[in-house]
Design a protein around this motif. Structure first.
Motif, PDB file in Angstrom:
ATOM      1  N   UNK B 373     -31.445 -25.731  -0.380  1.00  0.00           N
ATOM      2  CA  UNK B 373     -32.554 -26.574   0.073  1.00  0.00           C
ATOM      3  C   UNK B 373     -33.438 -26.856  -1.124  1.00  0.00           C
ATOM      4  N   UNK B 374     -33.835 -28.097  -1.267  1.00  0.00           N
ATOM      5  CA  UNK B 374     -34.762 -28.408  -2.356  1.00  0.00           C
ATOM      6  C   UNK B 374     -35.933 -29.167  -1.780  1.00  0.00           C
ATOM      7  N   UNK B 375     -36.926 -29.370  -2.613  1.00  0.00           N
ATOM      8  CA  UNK B 375     -38.118 -30.067  -2.149  1.00  0.00           C
ATOM      9  C   UNK B 375     -39.318 -29.171  -2.330  1.00  0.00           C
ATOM     10  N   UNK B 376     -40.484 -29.709  -2.065  1.00  0.00           N
ATOM     11  CA  UNK B 376     -41.701 -28.915  -2.204  1.00  0.00           C
ATOM     12  C   UNK B 376     -42.587 -29.178  -0.996  1.00  0.00           C
ATOM     13  N   UNK B 377     -43.459 -28.252  -0.752  1.00  0.00           N
ATOM     14  CA  UNK B 377     -44.394 -28.405   0.353  1.00  0.00           C
ATOM     15  C   UNK B 377     -43.743 -28.046   1.668  1.00  0.00           C
ATOM     16  N   UNK B 522     -10.489 -22.415   5.658  1.00  0.00           N
ATOM     17  CA  UNK B 522     -11.781 -22.712   6.264  1.00  0.00           C
ATOM     18  C   UNK B 522     -12.840 -21.935   5.495  1.00  0.00           C
ATOM     19  N   UNK B 523     -13.786 -22.656   4.912  1.00  0.00           N
ATOM     20  CA  UNK B 523     -14.831 -22.033   4.108  1.00  0.00           C
ATOM     21  C   UNK B 523     -16.174 -22.208   4.768  1.00  0.00           C
ATOM     22  N   UNK B 524     -17.057 -21.263   4.525  1.00  0.00           N
ATOM     23  CA  UNK B 524     -18.422 -21.380   5.026  1.00  0.00           C
ATOM     24  C   UNK B 524     -19.365 -21.333   3.841  1.00  0.00           C
ATOM     25  N   UNK B 525     -20.424 -22.098   3.908  1.00  0.00           N
ATOM     26  CA  UNK B 525     -21.417 -22.032   2.838  1.00  0.00           C
ATOM     27  C   UNK B 525     -22.463 -20.991   3.205  1.00  0.00           C
ATOM     28  N   UNK B 526     -23.446 -20.874   2.318  1.00  0.00           N
ATOM     29  CA  UNK B 526     -24.500 -19.910   2.605  1.00  0.00           C
ATOM     30  C   UNK B 526     -25.380 -20.414   3.748  1.00  0.00           C
ATOM     31  N   UNK B 527     -25.957 -19.504   4.505  1.00  0.00           N
ATOM     32  CA  UNK B 527     -26.985 -19.961   5.452  1.00  0.00           C
ATOM     33  C   UNK B 527     -28.260 -20.256   4.677  1.00  0.00           C
ATOM     34  N   UNK B 528     -29.063 -21.135   5.193  1.00  0.00           N
ATOM     35  CA  UNK B 528     -30.302 -21.484   4.508  1.00  0.00           C
ATOM     36  C   UNK B 528     -31.476 -20.841   5.205  1.00  0.00           C
TER      37      UNK B 528
END
Lengths: 424, 593
Positions: B373-377, B522-528
């Motif tokens: 996740x990126x971004x600010x605020x 089948x791959x899973x990414x990280x949870x955010x």
């Protein structure tokens, strides 16, 4: 319940004399066969229908045949006394009804027999489990499907009007009893004494599991094949004698039977030993225990009474009627307790909101209970039982409705600070 | 405690009465007497342990217990169980389940450093179920099923409701036999916040026929299994063909448990492994009920460069298989063969590295992914997913499934997919927008990954303000977004021949292989973990305090003003002690009392 006396029924003397079961079967179409009714046939003293020394023959449907008692005095009074005896044996008595209510009313004078049968419920799950703690030594096979369909299912079909039944079975490996048995040198066998029996069940129960998919009470029947090092294993009763059937049961839970396996001489042994369980012996015991757990117990009959065996079904019609009488009374008692608790709860906690559908269930429960009582008073057992069952279903639905708890945990003293701060 | 009553005499009498009847029945040849009747459905059990040293020096242990039951559960109404656990069998019959996959995982599989996993599971709890087409109300069955499973496995699966359940259209195709694939019969839910602990392991072990008393399950001790970087336990139920002709259906239950032991915390920095070091137990016997019980050790690196890895005791046989596009060699220990326990009563497999391992090249897996996740605020943000295809010359498509909770409002018009600087348009997109408090976002895309490339998928979102009762007890921890799922048929360099599922090791028959040129991954990414704007929960308390204080002060002073009266008080002359004290004070020069 009523009894009719067609006194002096005559049989054609030219034919070979009937035997009692044939007579019973022949008379069956004459009866109305209504639930809860009993028919008593009185035959002359000298009739050859009943064997010598037998005064009363109790059939497997709802009828009995009795000899007219001879002797001086009022014949009608003697007949009436005998009929009273028959009714006490075949139908309900004050004791059996009070025993059914034993959960509601504290009574000390009743024995442990009253706490044995399961409480009245809409359905039951019966589970047969084979416990094999030593699969390396014993390779146990049991033909449970055939045994259930042949022996247990007819019994349950007969009881079908009382409740819903479902039967399943499983095999559990490495399941040991909680108690290690003592070795008895005298009989060179292992002994489980009566005092250690209560401790046997708890560790096993963790592995049995209850049904994941239904809420009905479960009757567990376990068949335990002891380990090779603990064979043979016998159960001792309080007097120290080995129990003939090698089985015991626990009230409102189920039964356990120990099945000993013959081992050949050690040098010839090829592990694991294949064991085919003799299902007849096992099912005898389990069926007897099943009858006891449902409260269908034998009432001690006076002499001169001859009982016809119930046959394939394991249950006679009048025993079923007896069960239905007690169940109806128990159901009505349950309904009244549930609704009374609900009313008391509402008095204590004002926060509970009763919705319309819950209210209609309560009304329906009350109406059904009143119908059941009226039907009982007039002796219609079948409709009384149905009405009591409906009453129980409605009252349980009303009591356990989740909407009753919605506003429960918002007590008044928490509302005041918020309201005060808002008003200022 | 149970009390036991003893009318044994009555039981005996009853028993003899019943015996007479039953004896009669037996003589008359009642149904199911002796012989003639078909035997109960046969079932078999296979157990297997796979030890694979990972490129980073850690070691992964995968247990698989597979019970196969030759019975058609739905048609026959079977309720007599032997090796198949009764709890799961009843569940399948009652809810008309065709396939059930449940996994509970702690930790994350680091594909880059550890290589491609055989069967990966997302962090937390994951449940996906295919129902039979005779189910009328799938949502109701799904809700009841998740509640019952949460009772069986002691996990909080009852938190699965419509806000985290989705119906994927392209991913999660059935892994077993299937003739109808209407995706409305599929439900998928992930609970990323779920923790796995001993309470979940115990009911899982209870489902095994040999429990933890014999066979490979003896190694499953909770204190060692949870001291790992990655712990995943799963239950997979699916229908399979009974034999090659596939005329009838058997049910297969696979229980898998994967753990990754960390070099530094367990091995104390040395990379020598043994069963005793990992599990603090050794294996003494096979489960008597199992038809096959084997331990496989991956010794591929031994054959590449001689004498790099040594395995003791020496294996009796060696198995070669092409797994995930690689030719691998496995040392096999068959616990059912009598030769194995000739030398010693217990089996303790040991691996020793002869040479330091930094000479081993870490081969990067063909497909791996990353998400952040990126971004600010606290108002907007952007989710980015990076998918890497490291195959030198083959391109292949991948299906990406993303489930985002409703309180992160995705803006699909900001979805951008770029590969090597150019825009990459997906050939299939399925997007289901969220409904507040009812449904999450569902985004499924089929993306073509060119060879040797990085694909970046970005989408912007806005954070919503929740109602004050909807926050979790610890709202500043953040809110989880479930991992995204990548399903792909990865082309393999080697041609793999399709082996008979019964004869090959269990870890090769997890996924049905369509043909020999590619394998399914089948791959899973990280949870955010995303922070939502949280209100100050102490405000109601502050308001109450302040209001009450102001009211008290105002009211108090007003009351005083209104009701206080003043009256004059005569100063008293004082007693003897006071006059004496005043004299002393005058002498000292201190003002009098």
């Amino acid at each position: 319940m009523g009894y009719r006396l067609p006194c002096g029924v005559r049989f054609p003397t030219t034919l070979t004399p009937f035997s009692s079961p044939e007579a019973d079967a022949a008379l069956l179409p004459l009866q109305e066969d209504s639930l809860g009714a009993l028919t008593v046939y009185v035959i002359p003293e000298t009739s050859p229908l009943l064997p010598q020394g037998v005064g009363v023959y109790v059939g497997k449907h709802r009828s009995a045949v009795m000899r007219c008692p001879q002797g001086p005095g009022d014949v009608l009074a003697a007949v009436s006394a005998r009929v009273q005896q028959i009714v006490q044996a075949m139908s309900f008595t004050t004791d059996s009804i009070t025993a059914a209510l034993s959960d509601r009313v504290p009574m000390d004078q009743l024995g442990t027999d009253t706490r044995r049968p399961f409480k009245s419920s809409l359905g039951y799950e019966i589970t047969f489990s084979l416990l094999n703690p030593d699969p390396k030594s014993h390779d146990v096979h049991w033909d449970i499907e055939a045994a259930v369909s042949g022996y247990v299912q007819p019994f349950l079909d007969k009881l079908g009007s009382v409740a819903n039944f479902s039967v399943d079975s499983q095999i559990l490996y490495y399941a040991v009893l909680g108690v290690s048995p003592r070795f008895d040198k005298a009989s060179s066998s292992f002994i489980l004494s009566a005092l250690s029996l209560p401790h046997v069940i708890n560790p096993v129960e963790a592995r049995l599991g209850s049904s994941a998919t239904s809420l009905y009470p479960v009757l567990n029947f376990l068949l335990y094949v002891p380990e090779r090092i603990h064979s043979p294993l016998y159960i001792q009763d309080k007097d120290g004698a080995a129990v003939g059937t090698n089985a015991f049961h626990s009230p409102r839970w189920g039964g356990i039977m120990v099945y000993n396996v013959d081992h050949p001489a050690p040098d010839k042994a090829l592990l694991p030993l294949r064991v085919d369980v003799d299902m007849v012996r096992v099912m005898e015991v389990f069926l007897a225990q099943l009858r006891l757990l449902f409260g269908i117990s034998q009432v001690p009959l006076p002499e001169e009474f001859l009982l016809e065996s119930p046959g394939n079904k394991g249950l006679t019609d009048w025993e079923l009627d007896r069960l239905l009488w007690t169940r109806t009374v128990e159901n009505i008692a349950t309904v009244s307790t549930t609704l009374t608790s609900l009313a008391q709860l509402l008095d204590k906690i004002g926060n509970i909101v009763i919705k319309d559908d819950v209210a209609s269930e309560v009304y329906h429960a009350v109406a059904s209970a009143q119908t059941a009582m009226l039907e009982l008073a007039s002796g219609h057992l079948g409709s009384a039982f149905q009405a009591s069952k409906e009453a129980v279903i409605s009252s349980e639905r009303a009591f356990f409705d989740p909407s009753l708890l919605h506003l429960l945990y918002f007590p008044d003293d928490q509302k005041f600070p918020a309201r005060d701060s808002l008003s200022v | 405690p149970h009390w036991v009553s003893g009318p044994e005499a009555e039981v005996q009498r009853m028993a003899w009465a019943v015996a007479a009847v039953l004896g009669l029945l037996l003589l008359l040849g009642s149904p199911g007497g002796c012989g003639g009747s078909p035997g109960p459905p046969r079932d078999s059990l296979r157990e297997e342990l796979l030890l694979s040293p990972l490129p980073s020096g850690d070691i992964a242990a995968t247990f698989q217990f597979r019970a196969r039951w030759d019975s058609e559960l739905h048609r026959e109404g079977v309720s007599h169980y032997r090796l198949f656990p009764k709890a799961l069998g009843q569940l399948i019959s009652k809810y008309l389940v065709r396939e059930l996959h449940l996994s509970l995982t702690q930790g994350f599989w680091r594909t880059r450093t550890w290589g491609q996993p055989y069967l990966q599971a997302p962090a937390g709890a994951e449940l996906w179920v295919w129902f039979q087409d005779s189910v009328t109300d799938v949502d109701k069955a799904w809700k009841e099923l998740s509640n019952i499973l949460s009772g069986i496995f002691c996990a909080s699966l009852n938190f699965i409701d419509s806000t985290n359940t989705v119906t994927p259209t392209a991913s999660f195709k059935p892994l077993g036999l299937a003739n109808v694939t209407d995706h409305h019969l599929l439900r998928y839910a992930v609970l990323p916040r779920e923790i796995v602990c001993t309470e979940n392991l115990t009911p899982w072990k209870k489902l095994l026929p040999c429990s933890s008393k014999a066979g490979l399950a003896v190694l499953l001790k909770a204190e060692r299994l949870f001291h790992t970087s990655y712990h995943s336990q799963a239950v997979h139920i699916r229908p399979i063909c009974r034999d090659a002709s596939c005329l009838s259906v058997s049910w297969e239950l696979r229980q898998t448990l994967t753990v990754v032991f960390d070099t530094f915390s367990i091995g104390q920095g040395k990379r020598d492994w043994s069963l005793f070091k990992m599990f603090s137990r050794t294996v003494t016997e096979a489960c008597p009920l199992a038809s096959e019980s084997k331990i496989y050790v991956d010794i591929s690196s031994k054959t590449q460069e001689n004498e790099l890895l040594e395995v003791t005791p020496p294996p009796l046989s060696v198995h070669e298989a092409s797994v995930q596009g690689d030719r691998r060699t496995y040392a096999v220990y068959d616990l059912l063969s009598p030769l194995l326990f000739n030398v010693s009563r217990s089996l303790n497999v040991q691996l020793k590295w002869k040479r330091p391992q930094d000479s081993l090249d870490l081969s990067t897996p063909v497909l791996h992914a990353q998400r952040y996740v990126s971004g600010y605020g606290l108002q907007t943000g952007e989710i980015s997913t990076l998918i890497y295809n490291t195959h030198p010359y083959r391109a292949f498509p991948v299906i990406l499934l993303e489930t985002v909770p409703w309180y992160l409002r995705l803006y699909v018009h900001t979805l951008v997919i770029t590969t090597k600087g150019k825009e990459n348009k997906p050939s299939y997109i399925h997007y289901q927008p969220a409904q507040d408090r009812r449904r999450p976002h569902l985004l499924e895309m089929l993306i073509q990954l060119p060879a040797n490339s990085v694909t970046k998928i970005t989408i912007q979102f806005e954070r919503a303000l929740l109602k004050w009762t909807e926050y979790t007890p610890d709202p500043n921890h953040g809110f989880y977004v479930s991992p995204s799922v990548l399903s792909a048929l990865v082309p393999s360099v080697l041609a793999m021949k399709a082996e008979d599922a019964e004869k090959s090791p269990l870890f090769t028959s997890l996924f049905p292989s369509a043909d020999g040129s590619s394998y399914f991954v089948r791959l899973y990414t990280e949870p955010l973990l995303v922070n939502l704007p949280t209100p100050d929960f102490s405000m109601p308390y502050n308001v109450i305090c302040l209001t009450c204080t102001v009211v008290a002060v105002c009211y108090g002073s007003f009351y005083n003003l209104l009701t206080r009266t003043f009256h004059v008080e005569e100063p008293s002359r004082g007693g003897l002690a006071k006059r004496l004290a005043n004299i002393i004070r005058k002498v000292r020069g201190v003002p009098p009392l």
